[in-house]
Enzyme design. Sequence first.
Site, short mmCIF file in Angstrom:
data_model
loop_
_atom_site.label_atom_id
_atom_site.label_comp_id
_atom_site.label_asym_id
_atom_site.label_seq_id
_atom_site.Cartn_x
_atom_site.Cartn_y
_atom_site.Cartn_z
N LYS A 144 0.84 -1.19 0.00
CA LYS A 144 0.00 0.00 0.00
C LYS A 144 0.88 1.24 0.00
O LYS A 144 1.44 1.62 1.03
CB LYS A 144 -0.94 0.05 1.21
CG LYS A 144 -2.05 1.11 1.03
CD LYS A 144 -2.54 1.71 2.33
CE LYS A 144 -1.69 2.85 2.82
NZ LYS A 144 -1.72 4.05 1.94
N GLU A 200 8.93 1.39 11.31
CA GLU A 200 9.94 2.44 11.19
C GLU A 200 9.21 3.78 11.24
O GLU A 200 8.48 4.13 10.32
CB GLU A 200 10.73 2.31 9.89
CG GLU A 200 11.81 3.38 9.76
CD GLU A 200 12.31 3.54 8.34
OE1 GLU A 200 12.62 4.69 7.95
OE2 GLU A 200 12.37 2.53 7.61
N CYS A 226 13.04 10.66 7.55
CA CYS A 226 12.90 10.33 8.96
C CYS A 226 14.23 10.46 9.69
O CYS A 226 14.26 10.67 10.90
CB CYS A 226 12.33 8.93 9.12
SG CYS A 226 13.30 7.65 8.28
N GLU A 263 8.64 16.38 15.14
CA GLU A 263 9.16 16.15 13.79
C GLU A 263 8.44 17.08 12.80
O GLU A 263 7.22 17.07 12.70
CB GLU A 263 8.96 14.71 13.37
CG GLU A 263 9.62 14.37 12.05
CD GLU A 263 9.51 12.90 11.69
OE1 GLU A 263 10.48 12.36 11.16
OE2 GLU A 263 8.45 12.31 11.96
#
Length: 500
Positions: free
Chosen positions: A185, A260, A294, A395
């Site tokens: 996906k 992750e 990331c 973040e």
Amino acid sequence: MTDPVTTTDEQPVPPDQILVGGLWRRGGGEVMTPTNPATGEVITELAGASVADVREAVEAGRLAAADPSWANLTPHERARYLHRIADLLERRAAGIAALQTLNTGKTLAETRALVASAVGTFRYTAAALETGDGELTTPRGPYLTMTVQEPFGVVGAITPWNSPIASDAQKVAPALAAGNAVLLKPAAWTPLVSLALGRAITDAGLPPGLVSVLPGGGATVGDAIVRDPAVGMVSFTGGTSTGRHIAGIAAEKLMPVSLELGGKSPTIVFADADLEQTVAGILYGIFSSTGQSCIAGSRVFIAREVYDDVLRALSEATRALRVGPGDDPRTQVAPLVHHRHRDGVAAAVDRARAEGARVVCGGGVPEGETFANGAYYLPTILDGVGNDAAVCQEEIFGPVAVVLPFDDEDDLVRQANDSVFGLACGIWTGDYRRAWRVARRIQAGTVWINTYKQLSIATPFGGVKESGLGTEKGRHGIRTYSRTKAVYWGLDEAPLPWAR
């Protein structure tokens, strides 16, 4: 064998089809409109997957994974399929890279590297599969003991928008190597490259049903994949809140997951660091990929005695970075993936200003006709706030670095570890003893010393704390997608004494 993706630098757009259980057809879900981040223009309309499509793909995957024509293949026979996929991706690399630049805004230099990474991932995984051995464990009685690895059956692979094709390959290749069927996906903003990967997989002759590519929203398609009882394992790369949601569903199912997640990685500059190498490394660590990574080094800690000198050199180099469209070979900082994401980055910088942050450079949308309709944001450096500020703890996932001073090693370690995240870290110093000492004290899954953002499929990758669970890549990465079974062979000719 047909080749639906051009091998030139033109920008091929896949037809309005998704891959469901081995069949290319129009999806039954919501229509998505992928856009070109450099211009804001709609690239195409694509009907995504529906919940019914997911159910069909799961059932086809379950049957395909259990079929003896796949399940009984030896490792070297499965590896041949991975090599074929790698060969097709390599042949189509120019077209796939151009498509990714069109859909994500990334520079062509980066998208070409991402396709090359995907090619390398399939080849490395094939090699690891052919040379991977089971274990003959030490017996502790009159028996012979060994372990074997077995597939889960159907695996969900949910990938992010910031590095499609490379992220896809890092999940699909080892999942197939382990013998599973895979439901891939991709993110709703960037489905096109994953569909191109699906074409390469089907053209490589993989048995039908083993791979489905199911674009769509996480709340519908992603949720349906994770909740389906026949899905035995899920690998997810993305935001921490979504990862936590997936982990909750997995706990109810007692299903293993690989997650992750986010990061707020520290980059550390000691007083003895080489200034030129350090500045180049910091720039690459935070501003390459337009900060949409990331592992971006978004918190820059500088020893107080060299703080002003390093900040001056860093800000001058940042102002000199070339912002532009991804298909311009001069561009270093391309547009962000979507206007909504760009607006979120801008809002985070505005909040930092309200907290008292000083904008050293950047801090806005570039001016000029080239940038008028694109999702651009200038590479930005902030200082003047403490590590407890929101801009240092949350973040941003954009080209925004916060610079902070530190006084000594203990102060540095305390600040660097003061984060819910623990994904990566960079250390710049000429003292190898200190580098090793600090690397061991920092809470992170990956540490770079006098370099940054270098990645290898041969090296395991994962995070700690809210940056994720489990590891992927590396020689044993296939085991993430398999179960370990123990087998005991009795060697004693006498009956078990209890039964006498």
